[in-house]
Design a protein around this motif. Structure first.
Motif, PDB file in Angstrom:
ATOM      1  N   UNK A 266      -7.802  13.596  -2.573  1.00 37.80           N
ATOM      2  CA  UNK A 266      -7.532  14.607  -3.607  1.00 37.80           C
ATOM      3  C   UNK A 266      -6.694  15.728  -2.989  1.00 37.80           C
ATOM      4  N   UNK A 267      -5.460  15.861  -3.461  1.00 37.84           N
ATOM      5  CA  UNK A 267      -4.568  16.921  -2.989  1.00 37.84           C
ATOM      6  C   UNK A 267      -4.189  17.844  -4.137  1.00 37.84           C
TER       7      UNK A 267
ATOM      8  N   UNK B 163     -11.190  14.392   0.925  1.00 36.42           N
ATOM      9  CA  UNK B 163     -11.495  12.968   0.838  1.00 36.42           C
ATOM     10  C   UNK B 163     -12.835  12.851   0.123  1.00 36.42           C
ATOM     11  N   UNK B 164     -12.823  12.285  -1.070  1.00 38.10           N
ATOM     12  CA  UNK B 164     -14.053  12.057  -1.824  1.00 38.10           C
ATOM     13  C   UNK B 164     -14.537  10.648  -1.495  1.00 38.10           C
ATOM     14  N   UNK B 165     -15.722  10.564  -0.891  1.00 40.07           N
ATOM     15  CA  UNK B 165     -16.266   9.284  -0.441  1.00 40.07           C
ATOM     16  C   UNK B 165     -17.554   8.961  -1.188  1.00 40.07           C
ATOM     17  N   UNK B 166     -17.638   7.743  -1.697  1.00 43.45           N
ATOM     18  CA  UNK B 166     -18.863   7.244  -2.328  1.00 43.45           C
ATOM     19  C   UNK B 166     -19.303   6.015  -1.546  1.00 43.45           C
ATOM     20  N   UNK B 167     -20.548   6.019  -1.087  1.00 37.48           N
ATOM     21  CA  UNK B 167     -21.072   4.934  -0.254  1.00 37.48           C
ATOM     22  C   UNK B 167     -22.188   4.229  -1.002  1.00 37.48           C
TER      23      UNK B 167
ATOM     24  N   UNK C 181       0.843  -1.194   0.000  1.00 44.25           N
ATOM     25  CA  UNK C 181       0.000   0.000   0.000  1.00 44.25           C
ATOM     26  C   UNK C 181       0.879   1.245   0.000  1.00 44.25           C
ATOM     27  N   UNK C 182       0.461   2.261  -0.721  1.00 43.52           N
ATOM     28  CA  UNK C 182       1.111   3.561  -0.624  1.00 43.52           C
ATOM     29  C   UNK C 182       0.615   4.226   0.665  1.00 43.52           C
ATOM     30  N   UNK C 183       1.431   5.084   1.285  1.00 40.44           N
ATOM     31  CA  UNK C 183       1.004   5.694   2.546  1.00 40.44           C
ATOM     32  C   UNK C 183      -0.362   6.383   2.473  1.00 40.44           C
ATOM     33  N   UNK C 184      -0.630   7.113   1.389  1.00 45.79           N
ATOM     34  CA  UNK C 184      -1.927   7.792   1.295  1.00 45.79           C
ATOM     35  C   UNK C 184      -3.082   6.800   1.124  1.00 45.79           C
ATOM     36  N   UNK C 185      -2.801   5.649   0.540  1.00 44.25           N
ATOM     37  CA  UNK C 185      -3.838   4.632   0.431  1.00 44.25           C
ATOM     38  C   UNK C 185      -4.251   4.127   1.811  1.00 44.25           C
ATOM     39  N   UNK C 186      -3.303   4.118   2.749  1.00 39.90           N
ATOM     40  CA  UNK C 186      -3.644   3.696   4.107  1.00 39.90           C
ATOM     41  C   UNK C 186      -4.592   4.685   4.773  1.00 39.90           C
ATOM     42  N   UNK C 187      -4.419   5.977   4.482  1.00 37.20           N
ATOM     43  CA  UNK C 187      -5.379   6.975   4.979  1.00 37.20           C
ATOM     44  C   UNK C 187      -6.766   6.729   4.383  1.00 37.20           C
ATOM     45  N   UNK C 188      -6.810   6.480   3.067  1.00 38.00           N
ATOM     46  CA  UNK C 188      -8.084   6.192   2.408  1.00 38.00           C
ATOM     47  C   UNK C 188      -8.729   4.935   2.997  1.00 38.00           C
ATOM     48  N   UNK C 189      -7.914   3.906   3.234  1.00 34.18           N
ATOM     49  CA  UNK C 189      -8.435   2.655   3.789  1.00 34.18           C
ATOM     50  C   UNK C 189      -8.972   2.857   5.200  1.00 34.18           C
ATOM     51  N   UNK C 190      -8.272   3.650   6.005  1.00 34.61           N
ATOM     52  CA  UNK C 190      -8.742   3.902   7.371  1.00 34.61           C
ATOM     53  C   UNK C 190     -10.113   4.571   7.352  1.00 34.61           C
ATOM     54  N   UNK C 191     -10.268   5.578   6.508  1.00 37.88           N
ATOM     55  CA  UNK C 191     -11.544   6.287   6.443  1.00 37.88           C
ATOM     56  C   UNK C 191     -12.649   5.393   5.887  1.00 37.88           C
ATOM     57  N   UNK C 192     -12.363   4.681   4.814  1.00 39.15           N
ATOM     58  CA  UNK C 192     -13.379   3.805   4.216  1.00 39.15           C
ATOM     59  C   UNK C 192     -13.787   2.668   5.130  1.00 39.15           C
ATOM     60  N   UNK C 193     -12.817   2.059   5.802  1.00 42.48           N
ATOM     61  CA  UNK C 193     -13.113   0.950   6.716  1.00 42.48           C
ATOM     62  C   UNK C 193     -13.948   1.417   7.897  1.00 42.48           C
ATOM     63  N   UNK C 194     -13.553   2.526   8.484  1.00 40.79           N
ATOM     64  CA  UNK C 194     -14.278   3.059   9.638  1.00 40.79           C
ATOM     65  C   UNK C 194     -15.709   3.441   9.245  1.00 40.79           C
ATOM     66  N   UNK C 195     -15.858   4.059   8.080  1.00 38.13           N
ATOM     67  CA  UNK C 195     -17.189   4.442   7.602  1.00 38.13           C
ATOM     68  C   UNK C 195     -18.070   3.211   7.439  1.00 38.13           C
TER      69      UNK C 195
END
Length: 129
Positions: free
Chosen positions: A76-77, A85-89, A37-51
């Motif tokens: 998105x930076x 953080x663009x989130x689609x649920x 995983x790239x470091x920023x992907x881990x941030x995305x994974x943390x947010x998506x998993x928690x959501x």
């Protein structure tokens, strides 16, 4: 606590909670091998998993017939000084429109989202033994 240590392969890092382990790596264009995983992907994974977890818990606690949750998160930076953080649920199950709205509102209570929304500071502790 997460502990990280470099591996022999350039730019690869092993991270561990003591119970679970993963590998982080840079993409080949950045000098890595792209084998983790790239470091920023881990941030995305943390947010998506928690959501996903908070929606699932809310549904269970309120007797909502949710059968699955899908969350896609993109960091998105592209705009200087702004991190978005663009989130689609996606919600699965025999749900009414009202239940869907309640579940989407519950997603806003995600503890990782709250953490990322708060003022952040970084404390340097020096070397750890």
């Amino acid at each position: 606590m997460i502990r990280c240590r470099t591996l022999e392969t350039p730019l690869q890092v092993e991270f561990s909670s003591g119970e679970h382990t993963g590998v982080c790596d840079a993409t080949p264009d950045k000098g890595g091998q792209g084998q983790g995983f790239r470091p920023h992907e881990l941030l995305e994974a943390a947010l998506g998993s928690c959501t996903s977890m908070i929606i699932t818990m809310y549904a269970k606690n309120h007797g909502i017939a949710l059968t699955g949750v899908g969350v896609s998160v993109t960091l998105d930076r592209s705009e200087p000084g702004i991190t978005a953080f663009d989130c689609a649920i996606t919600l699965s199950g025999d749900l009414t429109d009202e239940e869907r709205q309640r579940l989407l509102r519950a997603a806003r209570a995600c503890p990782v989202r709250k953490t990322l929304s708060a003022k952040l500071i970084f404390r340097e502790k020096g070397e750890v033994g």
